[in-house]
Design an enzyme around this catalytic site. Sequence first.
Site, short mmCIF file in Angstrom:
data_model
loop_
_atom_site.label_atom_id
_atom_site.label_comp_id
_atom_site.label_asym_id
_atom_site.label_seq_id
_atom_site.Cartn_x
_atom_site.Cartn_y
_atom_site.Cartn_z
N CYS A 1 0.84 -1.20 0.00
CA CYS A 1 0.00 0.00 0.00
C CYS A 1 0.89 1.26 0.00
CB CYS A 1 -0.99 -0.03 1.16
SG CYS A 1 -2.36 1.15 0.94
N GLU B 1 -2.43 -9.10 2.83
CA GLU B 1 -2.80 -9.64 4.15
C GLU B 1 -4.29 -9.57 4.40
OE1 GLU B 1 -2.39 -5.24 5.06
OE2 GLU B 1 -1.65 -6.69 3.59
N HIS C 1 -3.68 -4.88 -0.51
CA HIS C 1 -3.30 -5.48 0.77
C HIS C 1 -3.37 -7.01 0.67
CE1 HIS C 1 -3.21 -1.91 3.43
NE2 HIS C 1 -4.07 -1.42 2.56
#
EC number: 4.3.2.10
Length: 216
Positions: A87, A199, A197
């Site tokens: 990001c 994750e 992202h």
Amino acid sequence: MTSAAPSKKVVVLDYGFGNVRSAERALARTGADVEITRDYDTAMNADGLLVPGVGAFDACMRGLRSVRGDWIVGRRLSGGRPVMGICVGMQILFAHGIEHGVETEGLDEWPGTVEPLKADVVPHMGWNTVEAPEGSELFRGLDADERYYFVHSYAVHDWSLEIANPAMRAPKVAWATHGSPFVAAVENGALWATQFHPEKSGDAGAQLLKNWIGTL
């Protein structure tokens, strides 16, 4: 009996601007030995360094410099040691960022300027597909219609890195579209990064992180 290979040591750089706990959990699920730290030596000596980032470009740069993160990233890359940005952690790898008319110097690992998204709806928040380049290691094993989670109002719209040495491999650049195309991910030697992202991107994001860990 063959012993299992030791797990890779990965440091999540804690400089005050990133969801480090989510990144830690996602990396740990790949089997990596993960530590959150701002310690210079620990970050330098890890097999892989993850640089997260949320918020404003300028604030992230100030936070990064406060823990010597600019030195850590530069020194690791000069020695060919893997770094991955996520990001705003990707955005600060570019030369400049412009927010609210204010231009801030980035790490200048890549030429280019982070600018407001060219879209009717901003921020770009939610799931989107990514056009991965042929031969991508980052997106290996992932289908073209996989979706990844984005939350951002700024991006790089033009890629213009010239390779002076023909023996060097050209970076692999992935693109996504929200209003207009923007850089979604880059693989450039020891330096990888994603605008989205991983994750927070479910199984697809987990596979992507596993692909990165597999190169360490």
